[in-house]
Structure formats: C-alpha cells, structure tokens
Scaffold this motif. Structure first.
Motif, PDB file in Angstrom:
ATOM      1  N   ALA A  59       0.830  -1.208   0.000  1.00  0.00           N
ATOM      2  CA  ALA A  59       0.000   0.000   0.000  1.00  0.00           C
ATOM      3  C   ALA A  59       0.862   1.254   0.000  1.00  0.00           C
ATOM      4  O   ALA A  59       0.601   2.210  -0.747  1.00  0.00           O
ATOM      5  CB  ALA A  59      -0.926  -0.007   1.214  1.00  0.00           C
ATOM      6  N   ALA A  60       1.899   1.256   0.825  1.00  0.00           N
ATOM      7  CA  ALA A  60       2.780   2.426   0.918  1.00  0.00           C
ATOM      8  C   ALA A  60       3.514   2.669  -0.405  1.00  0.00           C
ATOM      9  O   ALA A  60       3.714   3.820  -0.814  1.00  0.00           O
ATOM     10  CB  ALA A  60       3.772   2.237   2.059  1.00  0.00           C
ATOM     11  N   LEU A  61       3.910   1.598  -1.085  1.00  0.00           N
ATOM     12  CA  LEU A  61       4.671   1.722  -2.326  1.00  0.00           C
ATOM     13  C   LEU A  61       3.833   2.264  -3.480  1.00  0.00           C
ATOM     14  O   LEU A  61       4.388   2.757  -4.471  1.00  0.00           O
ATOM     15  CB  LEU A  61       5.292   0.371  -2.707  1.00  0.00           C
ATOM     16  CG  LEU A  61       6.470  -0.076  -1.832  1.00  0.00           C
ATOM     17  CD1 LEU A  61       6.861  -1.509  -2.156  1.00  0.00           C
ATOM     18  CD2 LEU A  61       7.663   0.858  -2.028  1.00  0.00           C
ATOM     19  N   VAL A  62       2.497   2.159  -3.383  1.00  0.00           N
ATOM     20  CA  VAL A  62       1.648   2.751  -4.427  1.00  0.00           C
ATOM     21  C   VAL A  62       1.058   4.070  -3.935  1.00  0.00           C
ATOM     22  O   VAL A  62       0.018   4.527  -4.413  1.00  0.00           O
ATOM     23  CB  VAL A  62       0.530   1.782  -4.879  1.00  0.00           C
ATOM     24  CG1 VAL A  62       1.137   0.583  -5.596  1.00  0.00           C
ATOM     25  CG2 VAL A  62      -0.336   1.332  -3.705  1.00  0.00           C
ATOM     26  N   ASP A  63       1.743   4.674  -2.961  1.00  0.00           N
ATOM     27  CA  ASP A  63       1.420   6.014  -2.463  1.00  0.00           C
ATOM     28  C   ASP A  63       0.053   6.077  -1.782  1.00  0.00           C
ATOM     29  O   ASP A  63      -0.657   7.077  -1.889  1.00  0.00           O
ATOM     30  CB  ASP A  63       1.486   7.039  -3.603  1.00  0.00           C
ATOM     31  CG  ASP A  63       1.571   8.477  -3.063  1.00  0.00           C
ATOM     32  OD1 ASP A  63       2.169   8.650  -1.982  1.00  0.00           O
ATOM     33  OD2 ASP A  63       1.036   9.398  -3.708  1.00  0.00           O
ATOM     34  N   THR A  64      -0.295   5.021  -1.080  1.00  0.00           N
ATOM     35  CA  THR A  64      -1.513   5.037  -0.282  1.00  0.00           C
ATOM     36  C   THR A  64      -1.196   5.571   1.108  1.00  0.00           C
ATOM     37  O   THR A  64      -0.236   5.127   1.743  1.00  0.00           O
ATOM     38  CB  THR A  64      -2.107   3.620  -0.151  1.00  0.00           C
ATOM     39  OG1 THR A  64      -2.311   3.068  -1.449  1.00  0.00           O
ATOM     40  CG2 THR A  64      -3.432   3.652   0.610  1.00  0.00           C
ATOM     41  N   CYS A  65      -1.990   6.511   1.579  1.00  0.00           N
ATOM     42  CA  CYS A  65      -1.814   7.038   2.931  1.00  0.00           C
ATOM     43  C   CYS A  65      -2.424   6.049   3.920  1.00  0.00           C
ATOM     44  O   CYS A  65      -3.583   5.643   3.770  1.00  0.00           O
ATOM     45  CB  CYS A  65      -2.499   8.399   3.058  1.00  0.00           C
ATOM     46  SG  CYS A  65      -2.544   9.040   4.744  1.00  0.00           S
ATOM     47  N   LEU A  66      -1.657   5.661   4.936  1.00  0.00           N
ATOM     48  CA  LEU A  66      -2.134   4.708   5.936  1.00  0.00           C
ATOM     49  C   LEU A  66      -2.469   5.386   7.257  1.00  0.00           C
ATOM     50  O   LEU A  66      -2.564   4.736   8.296  1.00  0.00           O
ATOM     51  CB  LEU A  66      -1.077   3.618   6.145  1.00  0.00           C
ATOM     52  CG  LEU A  66      -0.848   2.704   4.926  1.00  0.00           C
ATOM     53  CD1 LEU A  66       0.381   1.828   5.118  1.00  0.00           C
ATOM     54  CD2 LEU A  66      -2.079   1.846   4.660  1.00  0.00           C
ATOM     55  N   GLY A  67      -2.627   6.699   7.210  1.00  0.00           N
ATOM     56  CA  GLY A  67      -3.075   7.428   8.389  1.00  0.00           C
ATOM     57  C   GLY A  67      -1.987   8.052   9.211  1.00  0.00           C
ATOM     58  O   GLY A  67      -2.233   8.942  10.026  1.00  0.00           O
ATOM     59  N   ASP A  68      -0.756   7.595   9.047  1.00  0.00           N
ATOM     60  CA  ASP A  68       0.369   8.166   9.795  1.00  0.00           C
ATOM     61  C   ASP A  68       1.655   7.725   9.094  1.00  0.00           C
ATOM     62  O   ASP A  68       1.647   6.828   8.241  1.00  0.00           O
ATOM     63  CB  ASP A  68       0.353   7.667  11.241  1.00  0.00           C
ATOM     64  CG  ASP A  68       1.127   8.590  12.181  1.00  0.00           C
ATOM     65  OD1 ASP A  68       1.678   9.605  11.697  1.00  0.00           O
ATOM     66  OD2 ASP A  68       1.182   8.294  13.380  1.00  0.00           O
TER      67      ASP A  68
END
Length: 268
Positions: A253-262
């Motif tokens: 998720a992080a690698l496709v530029d998804t924000c995980l809230g923090d």
C-alpha cells in the motif's frame, strides 16, 4: 444433552466468539473441533478464514463503484468497511480497489497527516479521493480510543455514529473539501461466496472429517501455507490476529502512495 444424545464431538464453525465458547465447552468436559469462519480474518492459528475473501470482494467492488461518483463530482468519499478490531478487510479491499487512504485499527490515524495527503493530491490535479476506513479505526492520541475501537453495537448497547461519518466530518472541517461517506454494513456478510471461499471451506471441512475419523478432538482446523493443519484450541481461543506492522500488504500500500493514516517506517 450431549451425553444423552451420545455426541462424541461437537463441531463448531465461527470466529473468535465461537472459538472461545468451544474452549469453554471443552473445559466443561465436551470434546469439540472447530473451523475458522469469519469475514474479519482475525482468528489466530490460521492464515485465512473462510468468508473473508467473499467479503473482501464485495468491499472491493463497492470501492470500484464509488470511484465513478467521486471522480465525476470531484469529491472525497469515505467508505466504512467491517472487520471488528482488525484491519484485514479494509486493507485488502482498499489496496485492491485503489483507495487513496486506508485507515486501520492497528495504525491510529493522524488527521493532519491524512489531510495533508488529500490536499497534496489536489495540488497534483487529482480532484477526487477514496478513503477506506475500517470500523475499528481510531484517531491518534484519542482519550476515548478503547471505546471507539468497539464495534458500534457493542458500546453501551447503543448504535453510535458510524466511523465513516466521523472521519468524513473531520476531514471536511480540516481540509475544506467536500466529503461524502457510505457504510457498507451487513451487505458485506451475505450473498454468493467466491470460488476461493468455496474451495477453502471444502478443504477445511474434509480435513475436519479426517480428524474426526481419527479421533483427534479439541483442535481448530486452520491453514498454514498450502496445508490444512490441526491447531490446539488453547492456542486459538482468546487470541486475535491483527495486521502486524511489517505485513507485506502494508508495504504494498505504501509503495503505491496510499496514505495509511500516519508515517510508517518498515524494518527490513
């Protein structure tokens, strides 16, 4: 009743509550065997539970459909997804459906971090955003975090404000952008199961039949890799499987530029 009806073993299918109650029956002297059935995928001792894939497919389709309205009206839309106190459903469906923000119980969200991500998207001419929110998501440094993490119907026996509503209001007030929300609710729990769930439940069921034939009781039939395994019920009951901080789905998720809230740092 079990003794009167000459029941050798009671087979129980369900989630954490079922596993705990099966353990209580075992401690009371009744042999049991359990299978992990829940959409939440939060049962310890198994890689996956049956029901999870079907529910994730429904939530993914919902996120897909929300893209149409979000893009045409240039809005941010918050979609609340079930999962109890674990974020497996929201994380899996969020990644598969292309959500721009995914908020999980395991990562208390920083509103400023989320707003900054949404504003940055607008600066890059991305005029809409989809926020997938797990029902157990809680804000960072929230004094009422423990209470908010409870599913709505369990807080003082009352129906509380949907998490999606709270998150939508917070984002709209902080970012000044138009936000709508929707909660899939129990729609995620019904309908036709996926082929993956049908195959999984059949495999677990046939393994349970073999164990019963061999007189192996007081275990849960789980999945470990490609194998169906017998897990001692004592290792399952009372334990919840949540999304670990270094889980590959989080990294994806992080690698496709998804924000995980923090902000999250992944250790190698």
């Amino acid at each position: 009743n079990a003794r009167k009806n000459h029941i050798d073993c009671l087979v129980c299918l369900g989630g954490n509550g079922t596993q705990k109650n099966a353990m209580r029956l075992h401690e009371a002297g009744l042999d049991v065997l359990t299978l992990p059935k829940t959409i939440d995928n939060d049962v310890a001792g198994t890689d996956i539970t049956f029901g999870f894939d079907s529910s994730m497919a429904i939530a993914t389709e919902a996120i897909d459909r929300l893209h149409t309205t979000a893009s045409s009206h240039h809005r941010a839309i918050v979609c609340e997804i079930m999962g109890h106190k674990a974020g497996w459903l929201a994380l899996g469906a969020g990644i598969a459906g292309g959500a721009d923000v995914i908020l999980l119980p395991e990562i208390p969200y920083d509103l400023e971090h989320v707003v900054a991500h949404l504003v940055e998207r607008r600066h890059h001419n991305k005029r809409f955003s989809i926020i997938a929110v797990a029902e157990g998501a809680v804000p960072k440094n929230d004094k009422n975090r423990a209470e908010r993490a409870q599913p709505q119907e369990e807080v003082e026996g009352l129906i509380q404000e949907p998490v999606a509503s709270r998150v939508a209001r917070e984002i709209q007030q902080a970012a000044g952008i138009e936000v709508r929300y929707t909660s899939l609710g129990h729609v995620q729990r019904g309908g036709s199961p996926t082929a993956t769930d049908r195959l999984l439940s059949t495999r677990l069921g046939t393994k349970a039949g073999e164990l019963l034939h061999d007189g192996v009781y007081n275990v849960m039939v789980g999945i470990n890799g490609n194998d169906c395994v017998a897990v001692p019920l004592a290792e399952v009951a009372g334990h919840t499987k949540v999304v670990p901080p270094n889980h590959p789905w989080l990294k994806t998720a992080a690698l496709v530029d998804t924000c995980l809230g923090d902000k999250i740092e992944f250790k190698e």
